[in-house]
Scaffold this active site. Structure first.
Site, PDB file in Angstrom:
ATOM      1  N   GLU A  90      -6.362  -7.267  -1.914  1.00  0.00           N
ATOM      2  CA  GLU A  90      -6.828  -7.518  -0.581  1.00  0.00           C
ATOM      3  C   GLU A  90      -8.276  -7.284  -0.612  1.00  0.00           C
ATOM      4  OE1 GLU A  90      -4.876  -5.351   2.459  1.00  0.00           O
ATOM      5  OE2 GLU A  90      -2.987  -5.716   1.750  1.00  0.00           O
ATOM      6  N   GLU A 135       0.987  -1.285   0.009  1.00  0.00           N
ATOM      7  CA  GLU A 135      -0.037  -0.100  -0.072  1.00  0.00           C
ATOM      8  C   GLU A 135       0.848   1.229  -0.259  1.00  0.00           C
ATOM      9  OE1 GLU A 135      -2.552  -0.820   3.328  1.00  0.00           O
ATOM     10  OE2 GLU A 135      -3.801  -1.770   2.407  1.00  0.00           O
TER      11      GLU A 135
END
Length: 868
Positions: free
Chosen positions: A545, A479
């Site tokens: 995710e 991320e």
């Protein structure tokens, strides 16, 4: 002549035995806390220094593992025990700073060179051997191998003592409840999760220790290092049949640690062919040698799970001089080519293997064990579970490690592509404003403190795992990207130079991987969802995710929750403190339609129904929009390295729950399913060829077991495609089963063999499963036999006059203790048996104990059957 050949082969074997020996120093270590030792490393590493009072040490392992094995601390995975262990943030680093000592026998003869190799130390270390210091500079950084030529330091009598002092990370972080605690754990090159995350409590020693293998290697006067193998498979291939040539590129580093130049032949052998190159290496020189390209004829290709076989060639590299093998390295090579082609329709990355597009069905992986207790067997079992889920990719999350070669060996074996992050995470490295973090975003954005160390470690770790067929993609971080002065050398120099074939995504949910037109972070959601949402709501086109719940069954909970805390959580009520500590996330209103949980055992059973439905729907929903909305999806997450209660298809003890089998069902390569939005019967074909003459069948069963036939149709489906067949709306309306109904879907071939089957349980009009709560009990016939050791066959049969024998858990147990045998691998589980039908399940395990089978279901009483 034959006898002479045998003699020569025998002599070469002797030379080889002398040329290379490699063994681990994995037992007989002793340790002591630094505060208990007044001597220095020069003194401690002398054989005369007494260590008789020192504690047995676990190496490879962490300090916490050693303390646990010596019963100095309670099991931090059980109950609230972790709160009873001193945290390094409060104690100071000396509390977990330890000396480790190992006595071993070794000496060099003639031209032999002896190398001491550490595959991982966390975090800083100094190394001493026989009263002398080995390392010139402090060994620093968890993610870095170290090698030392100790030939001249060995004792003349072969009796040696190795002493290593290991210091924790300089900055260990405040475990204040944030993701990575206060974030400062990321200032070092270490595991960020050890300061705590939303799926784990803090690891008290922050993984301090000699955590990976320690090896002694003996060579002659040449050392072969870091072989590199690239395979190119041009064109679009099929898994079966003759193949056009593949191209194999091989290079290797060759080191001469001696004082004289050495000439000889460097060669490698692959598929019965030997490729040679004469070379000369100067004294104290290390050179990278490139072999000419090799055309491998009719290659046996390596494919991801579900698409073909995972063939692995043996490749052996040798340096031969004067008819002696001075050194050699052996490795396994999978011949395949991985490409990434942007899908303009979905706006996401498309994965191609050997020219064929692969729909990514993946799982996120943290680490095998939070205390780094790695074994080949555990790696193999965990990766096999991912294969059994019909997944084809594992993503290694950036807050942990670059996984070990043994993990990659298992992925090579079972066909799991690997998406490997480097050691950065948005939570610690500054992506968001976070009041729990000590430093601001600009400061955290520069973590870790030592950027040159990071670049050194990246080069080393790439060399360690780059030859694995399963390694598919690199990723800058979770991320978030690494700092620019790390990212740019990685992209523009290190990877092109050391790998050159794999794409690097800047970070795990970057637009270059999955263009984010929806807003938000580019991944998630993570909590429980209405199964319909997976079909109805468009999310990120390659979601790195997307997750949900994952509580195990009652037997799983018993392993880490004390009896007094076995209290069923209720919707909108705070759970028990131990459940909360182990990161339980609510099943919300999804349990109550089955009837409010009476106790923890009842809750766990109903949770399995929800688990199965969640993950089947998740992968079905993504597959339904394959190549239209999506090119892939990666579940957050499929395993737990600690006894947490979320995001896991099997628990820490390797006991699978219904998540695994729901996901297995929804991920089938050829799969029949029902769209919950319009009740359309739909078939997914992930294969490379058209499937002809498929009979698609739909039936319904009420709660008494009465069958209602609807339709069956012959048809075909093209490669890598989704096809809608017929709706069930009118059929279900006419049935008007107010308390619920079962829908049975099957695909049959011309021989009437079942290729895919799927059973849905639908609630009544009020959304409740009243019919399931009233369904009559069934006693199926259960037979279990073992024709060969390690392979049990279980058959469940249901009488034609019975209702559905619904949702049966099969468990292989030790016939004496009654405990489950773990791991065990079931061809299917949580199965339902229709009236008048039988199902046969295979179970594989390792062990010699006498076994039995335990079966229980929603309307099936628990029964034990001895294995014949």
């Amino acid at each position: 002549m034959k006898k002479i050949g045998i003699i020569i082969f025998g002599l070469l074997s002797v030379f080889l035995a002398k040329a290379q020996q490699r063994y681990e120093l994995n037992s007989g270590w002793l340790c002591a806390n630094v505060k208990e030792v007044s001597a220095n490393g020069l003194q401690i590493s002398e054989k005369g220094f007494s260590i008789s009072s020192w504690m047995n040490a676990t190496v490879p392992g962490t300090v916490l593992t050693t303390l646990l094995n010596n019963k100095k601390v309670p099991d931090p995975f059980y109950g609230m025990n972790n709160e009873k262990i001193a945290d390094i943030y409060k104690t100071g680093n000396d509390h977990y700073t330890y000396w480790f000592v190992k006595d071993f026998d070794e000496k060099a003869i003639g031209n032999e060179q002896v190398w001491l190799q550490f595959r991982g130390i966390n975090y800083k270390a100094d190394i001493f051997l026989n009263g002398k210091k080995v390392n010139q500079n402090v060994v620093e950084g968890m993610h870095l191998r170290s090698q030392f030529n100790i030939t001249k330091l060995l004792a003349t009598n072969g009796k040696n003592r190795l002493a290593v002092i290991v210091h924790p990370p300089d900055v260990v972080g405040n475990p204040n409840g944030g993701q990575g605690g206060d974030g400062t754990i990321a200032r070092g090159l270490t595991t960020q999760y050890t300061a705590g995350w939303d799926w784990i409590q803090p690891t008290r020693d922050r993984n301090t220790g000699i955590w990976d293998k320690v090896t002694i290697e003996k060579t002659q006067s040449i050392n072969i290092l870091n072989p590199h193998v690239i395979t190119l498979v041009p064109g679009k291939r099929l898994a079966e049949g003759p193949q056009k040539n593949a191209v194999v590129k091989v290079s290797v580093e060759v080191e001469n640690p001696g004082l004289k130049p050495i000439s000889g032949v460097l060669q490698y052998e692959l598929a019965g062919q030997v490729i040679k190159k004469p070379i000369s290496i100067k004294p104290s020189e290390k050179s990278e040698i490139n072999f000419p390209d090799f055309a491998l004829q009719n290659p046996k290709l390596w494919w991801p799970n579900g698409y073909g076989a995972q063939y692995l060639y043996d490749l052996k590299i040798q340096f031969i001089s004067n008819a002696k093998i001075l050194d050699q390295e052996s490795l396994k090579v999978g011949v395949r080519q991985i490409d990434n082609i942007w899908n303009e329709h979905t706006k996401s990355m498309g994965a191609y293997v050997n020219g064929q597009k692969i729909f990514i069905k993946g799982g996120n992986w943290i680490i095998s064990d939070a205390m780094l207790r790695f074994t080949d067997a555990r790696y193999d079992a965990e990766v096999r579970y991912h294969k059994d889920m019909n997944l084809n990719l594992i993503r290694i999350w950036g807050g942990a490690i670059l996984e070990r070669p043994e993990f990659y060996n298992a992925c090579d074996k079972y066909g799991l592509l690997v998406f490997q992050d480097f050691w950065f995470s948005g939570d610690c490295n500054g992506r968001w404003v976070d009041p729990l973090k000590k430093d601001d975003q600009w400061t955290r954005r520069k973590y870790p403190d030592n950027h040159p160390l990071v670049l050194t470690a990246i080069e080393d770790q790439i060399k360690m795992i780059r030859n694995h067929a399963s390694l598919a993609f690199w990723c800058g971080g979770n991320e978030i990207t690494p700092p620019e002065d790390i990212l740019q050398p990685l992209k523009n120099d290190i990877l092109p130079r050391l790998d050159g074939t794999r794409i690097l995504f800047d970070f795990s949910n970057s637009d270059e991987m999955s263009y984010n037109t929806i807003g938000g972070n580019g991944d998630g959601p993570y909590g429980i969802q209405n199964p319909v949402s997976f079909w109805a709501t468009k999310t990120y086109p390659y979601n790195s995710e997307v997750g949900s719940v994952g509580v195990g069954d009652y037997e799983s909970l018993e392993r880490f929750i004390p009896k007094e805390n076995m209290l069923a959580p209720q919707f909108k009520e705070k759970p028990d403190s131990v459940w909360d500590y182990h990161k339980y996330i609510g099943y919300d209103e999804h349990i109550n339609p089955y009837g409010k949980a009476k106790d923890a055992k009842d809750f766990a059973m109903k949770a399995q129904l929800v688990n199965y439905d969640q993950y089947r729907a998740l992968m079905e929903g993504f597959s339904n929009k394959m190549w239209d909305w999506y090119t892939g999806s990666i579940i957050w997450k499929t395993q737990n390295p600690w006894t947490a209660m979320r995001g896991q298809m099997y628990d820490y003890y390797l006991d699978p729950n219904a998540c695994l089998y729901g996901l297995r069902k929804g991920s089938e390569p050829l799969h029949v399913m029902m769209n919950p939005i319009d009740s359309m019967v739909t078939v997914v074909n992930n294969g490379f060829t058209t499937r002809d003459n498929l009979l698609v069948q739909a039936k319904a069963y009420d709660m008494e077991g009465k069958e209602y036939f609807y339709s069956q149709v012959f048809n075909s489906i093209g490669p890598s495609s989704v096809r809608r067949y017929f709706p069930l709306n009118d059929f279900l309306t006419k049935l008007d089963k107010k308390e619920g109904v079962f829908i049975s879907l099957k695909i049959l071939n011309e021989a009437k063999n079942t290729l895919s089957e799927n059973l849905y349980w639908l609630p009544g009009k009020d959304g409740k499963y009243t019919g399931l709560q009233k369904i009559k009990p069934v006693t199926p016939t259960i037979l279990a036999s073992e024709k060969k050791k390690g392979a049990v066959i279980v058959t469940l049969s249901n009488d034609k006059d019975n209702p559905v024998a619904f949702f049966n858990r099969i468990a292989l147990i030790d016939a004496v203790s009654g405990q489950r045998i773990l791991p065990a691998f079931y061809s299917d589980n949580y199965i339902s048996i229709l009236p008048g039908e039988s199902k046969t399940i295979s179970v594989e395990y390792t062990g010699n104990q006498k076994t039995a089978i335990e079966v229980y279901g929603w309307n099936v009483e628990r029964k034990r059957v001895e294995v014949r």
